[in-house]
Design an enzyme around this catalytic site. Structure first.
Site, short mmCIF file in Angstrom:
data_model
loop_
_atom_site.label_atom_id
_atom_site.label_comp_id
_atom_site.label_asym_id
_atom_site.label_seq_id
_atom_site.Cartn_x
_atom_site.Cartn_y
_atom_site.Cartn_z
N GLY A 147 0.83 -1.20 0.00
CA GLY A 147 0.00 0.00 0.00
C GLY A 147 0.86 1.25 0.00
O GLY A 147 2.09 1.18 0.05
N ALA A 148 0.16 2.35 -0.09
CA ALA A 148 0.87 3.62 -0.09
C ALA A 148 0.45 4.40 1.14
O ALA A 148 -0.73 4.60 1.39
CB ALA A 148 0.53 4.41 -1.34
N GLY A 149 1.39 4.77 1.94
CA GLY A 149 1.11 5.60 3.10
C GLY A 149 1.45 7.03 2.78
O GLY A 149 2.00 7.31 1.70
N GLU A 150 1.15 7.92 3.70
CA GLU A 150 1.39 9.34 3.48
C GLU A 150 2.89 9.63 3.32
O GLU A 150 3.30 10.45 2.53
CB GLU A 150 0.80 10.09 4.69
CG GLU A 150 1.25 11.52 4.86
CD GLU A 150 0.71 12.42 3.79
OE1 GLU A 150 -0.19 12.00 3.05
OE2 GLU A 150 1.23 13.56 3.66
N GLY A 166 5.39 7.28 2.64
CA GLY A 166 6.18 6.36 1.82
C GLY A 166 5.43 5.06 1.67
O GLY A 166 4.27 4.94 2.10
N GLU A 167 6.12 4.07 1.08
CA GLU A 167 5.44 2.80 0.84
C GLU A 167 5.17 2.03 2.12
O GLU A 167 5.92 2.13 3.09
CB GLU A 167 6.29 1.93 -0.07
CG GLU A 167 6.12 2.31 -1.51
CD GLU A 167 7.40 2.17 -2.32
OE1 GLU A 167 8.46 1.89 -1.74
OE2 GLU A 167 7.31 2.37 -3.54
N VAL A 168 4.08 1.22 2.08
CA VAL A 168 3.82 0.27 3.17
C VAL A 168 4.09 -1.11 2.57
O VAL A 168 3.59 -1.44 1.50
CB VAL A 168 2.36 0.35 3.67
CG1 VAL A 168 2.14 -0.62 4.83
CG2 VAL A 168 2.03 1.77 4.11
N LYS A 184 6.19 0.24 7.48
CA LYS A 184 5.95 1.55 6.88
C LYS A 184 7.29 2.22 6.71
O LYS A 184 8.08 2.27 7.66
CB LYS A 184 5.07 2.40 7.79
CG LYS A 184 3.64 1.92 7.88
CD LYS A 184 2.82 2.97 8.59
CE LYS A 184 1.37 2.56 8.59
NZ LYS A 184 0.52 3.61 9.15
N ASP A 203 -10.07 10.29 14.41
CA ASP A 203 -10.28 9.87 13.02
C ASP A 203 -10.71 8.41 12.97
O ASP A 203 -10.23 7.63 12.16
CB ASP A 203 -8.98 10.09 12.22
CG ASP A 203 -9.23 10.09 10.72
OD1 ASP A 203 -10.41 10.08 10.31
OD2 ASP A 203 -8.25 10.08 9.95
#
Ligand code: AMP
Length: 768
Positions: free
Chosen positions: A413-416, A418-420, A438, A531
């Site tokens: 996945g893509a985190g804020e 960088g990549e996960v 992460k 959130d």
């Protein structure tokens, strides 16, 4: 942490020499000392910092593990800062190594290094702190490590020093268990927790005397890794001829006796004690009421409480021994019985910081009463922003991992930041585990690095089966990484959309229960999530849901759902309580609102809340009293709970603790979830309030609540039956022309109670 601890070794409690094995003889040395309360203690010390190539071993005596599979080792030690020791450059170390060896029986006194499995390298958080006068003070470090699953009958612990200056002040070894409990008229025996952090042990209950299993609904409970009983399912009921109120009492009496007083027998006990040495009776305390305070307890002392009741029928027998160790500053214990017979014993630690809740059982009149032990005060969340140096915050709460222990396998996945990725983590002496990693993209700014690691500083403070678990961080290598337990099924919203319609209501409620338990833990720690949404819940392969996505308030800015509002800042409008949108009042009560939205997302398999309405329309509709309707096939009891979470007045919303209780009740009575009749009791339902369902007319009810002056208003608006009144919303009440806010509230609160009573006591389904 909890009082569900069974201590296998406590070096501090031992009065005689420990006589552990030390090799070579000039290495670790047993030294007697005094602790901060001037109690004699045994310590082991080593300080061979001048000589190179040190390899000093210390081995404990054999520790029989009993039934335990997962063992906790708590070490308290001081470590000298090498800089404070002149002339030792190059030779002095600031760590030591912890090992264990499993065996079925005691082995000889020789020490073979290669038979030991390494648990970890132990370093001091900080060897020195600055004193008031600028002097350097030695600090006592506490480190806890977990070993297991263990397969042999026992084990040794070993400490390897490679040239540090260490004083090992205390070594405590324990495991956790769920103490026997009575729930739903079934007894559940003492149960040792499972071998894995996330595993639950399923336990069958046995009906108490004069009770029998409900048909097709045998009682079960689950013992969590923390020694806490979770998710009761099924139940026993009192046999015909016995008092059916037994449920609340924990037994099935043929008669109900009046309590005259409680007698509390208090013994002070000596720990890890010679076999035929008797406990010393400390005192007996008698209480006319159902509560008592026990004063003048010694600090750091183990006490055993036993309780019996004196009633019209005479003395009962003493209940089982309930052992409590007072905290360092303990001064008093409060023993109380709240309402009927749940007896609460609380040991008050004046400046104590723990936590500890557990349930055991006592006998009264040969019957069982529930006892709960609770230490007031709880671990609180520390905002990493309060640290001047964010690096210190990270290392306070997160373990620094060696990058060589981590194998990255693929990008998930893509985190804020960088990549996960997913991958494996293999720590020395431990089995490798799946992890999510992460990463922080290259070319980051110092602020980005700080914000990225902030999530780890927060997550590292939590330890709960429904909160995503942090394995550690890599800050000393590149890329900077946060390593988290792997959650095979990813985010809850996507997972539900993928499996639309495939789960039973009980499975969905089970997921909601998990999320609520995680949120209860976070709110108890004083952490406000801000959130909470299905996209921020992760699901593992066992369908266990865990709360994730932690950050400071500004981190919400990264949520793609968050939009700028007129009050400034970005807010995920559809999930956020009105007071948080309007004036940024974020509290656990606003988290409860978001939780209600998560319930709706779950029950609708990932539908978007308020569908394609615009954010502005959502804000307006909520303000005008509109609330999301029940998703398809959603039991009304669940929808009622959502509506309770969406009360405009945040004080009226249920607390997470109540939500967990309500969901547990639903899981316990799965049949009622299948029918269109809800079982949800509004948390506002108080057993001592009158039974509103007993009134025959609207007039009679209004009279009972002293609001008969509005009888005509109700008639004119067509509310002729109590059923129609029970469906009224606050807007309906206002539309009757009742202008006094106090009266509106009084009527509304009575309607809510009536509604809950109809649902709960009489099974009358009410659609609001
Ligand atoms: P985040 O930056 O936390 O929003 O993570 C981005 C995405 O990575 C999430 O939406 C998940 O799909 C995935 N992810 C994050 N943490 C984990 C985890 N612990 N296990 C599995 N997937 C994860």
């Amino acid at each position: 942490a909890s009082l569900s601890l069974v201590i296998l070794l406590d070096s501090k409690a031992q009065q005689t020499d420990l006589e552990w094995i030390s090799y070579p003889p000039n290495g670790w040395e047993e030294i007697s000392g005094l602790d901060e309360n001037y109690t004699p203690i045994r310590t082991y010390q080593v300080c061979q910092v001048m000589e190179p190539n040190q390899n000093n071993w210390l081995r404990t005596n054999w520790i029989e593990k009993g039934n335990a599979q997962r063992i906790f080792v708590e070490l308290k030690f001081t470590l000298r800062d090498c800089n404070s020791l002149p002339g030792v450059v190059g030779t002095c170390k600031e760590t030591f190594n912890l090992y264990y060896q499993e065996t079925d029986s005691e082995v000889g006194r020789s020490l073979r290094e290669n038979q030991y499995v390494k648990i970890d390298t132990i370093a001091a958080d900080e060897s020195f702190t600055q004193g008031d006068l600028g002097e350097r003070k030695m600090k006592l470090n506490t480190e806890v490590r977990i070993i297991g699953p263990l397969t042999r009958r026992g084990f040794y612990l070993a400490f390897q020093d490679v040239g540090a200056c260490i004083a090992l002040v205390s070594v405590k070894v324990y495991y956790k268990k769920c103490w026997s409990i009575i729930e739903n008229l079934a007894t559940f025996p003492d149960t040792v927790t499972g071998s894995e952090f996330s595993s639950l042990v399923e336990v069958e209950g046995v009906c108490v005397n004069d009770a029998e299993e409900e048909a097709d609904n045998s009682p079960k409970m689950h013992c969590s890794a923390e020694g806490e009983w979770l998710v009761p399912i099924g139940k026993c009921i009192c046999k015909a001829g016995f008092h059916q109120k037994g449920d609340a009492l924990g037994f099935c009496p043929s008669n109900l006796f009046n309590l005259k007083h409680l007698s509390i027998l208090l013994n002070a006990v000596q720990r890890s004690k010679e076999k035929d040495q008797k406990d010393r009776v400390y005192s007996t305390v008698r209480s006319k009421s159902t509560s008592a305070t026990v004063n003048n307890l010694k600090p750091s002392t183990a006490y055993v409480f036993q309780i019996r009741a004196f009633t019209e029928a005479g003395y009962g027998t003493y209940g089982p021994r309930l052992e409590i160790t007072t905290k360092e500053e303990a001064t008093a214990a409060i023993v109380s019985s709240e309402q009927n017979p749940v007896i609460i014993i609380a040991v008050v630690a004046v400046a104590g910081t723990i936590i500890l809740v557990f349930m055991v059982f006592g006998f009264i009149i040969g019957r069982r009463y529930a006892l709960a032990v609770k230490f007031p005060g709880t671990k609180t969340y520390i905002d990493p922003e309060t640290y001047e140096d964010p690096n210190r915050a990270v290392h306070q709460f997160a373990k620094e991992l060696d990058a060589s222990c981590i194998k990255i396998e693929r990008v998930i996945g893509a985190g804020e930041f960088g990549e996960v990725c997913s991958g494996r983590l293999k720590l020395p002496g431990k089995r490798d585990v799946s992890v999510a990693i992460k990463t922080l993209k290259v070319g980051y700014t110092e602020k980005q690095r700080r914000d990225f690691l902030c999530e780890a500083s927060i997550m590292g403070q939590f330890d709960h089966p429904n909160v995503v678990h942090l394995e550690g961080v890599v800050t000393r290598g590149k890329p900077v990484m946060i390593v988290i337990e792997y959650m095979e099924n990813g985010s809850l919203d996507g997972f539900l959309r993928k499996h639309d319609g495939q789960f039973t209501v009980i499975q969905l409620v089970g997921m909601l229960r998990g999320i609520a338990a995680g949120m209860r833990y976070l709110s108890d720690m004083g952490y406000v999530h801000r959130d909470l949404a299905a996209r921020n819940i992760l699901v593992n392969s066992n369908l266990v849901c865990k709360v994730s996505d932690f950050g400071l308030s500004r981190v919400i800015d990264d949520d793609p759902e968050a939009v700028y509002t007129t009050t400034g800042g970005k807010i995920p409008v559809r999930w956020t309580a009105p007071e948080a949108i309007q004036y940024r009042k974020f509290t656990s009560a606003s988290d409860v609102w978001s939780y209600g939205i998560v319930m709706w997302e779950v029950m609708s398999y990932g539908e978007r809340p308020y569908w394609d309405m615009s954010n502005q329309d959502v804000i307006k509709a909520i303000d005008e009293g509109y609330r999301l309707p029940a998703p398809m096939d959603c039991p009304p009891g669940l929808h009622q709970l959502m509506l309770d979470c969406w009360q405009k007045d945040r004080a009226e919303r249920p607390k997470f603790d109540q939500i967990v209780g309500i969901l547990d009740k639903m899981i316990r009575n799965p049949n009622t979830l299948k029918t269109p009749l809800g079982t949800c009791t509004s948390p506002l339902l108080d057993q001592s309030t009158p039974d509103f369902t007993a009134f025959r007319s609207v007039g009679e009810w209004l009279e009972a609540i002293k609001m008969e002056r509005y009888r005509d208003n109700f008639t004119a608006a067509g509310y002729s039956s109590l059923e129609s009144v029970a469906r009224m919303s606050i807007e309906d009440v206002m539309s009757l022309g009742i202008t006094l806010v106090g009266h509106q509230k009084k009527i509304m609160s009575s309607i809510q109670t009536m509604r809950a009573q109809m649902l709960h006591l009489h099974g009358t389904g009410i659609q609001v």
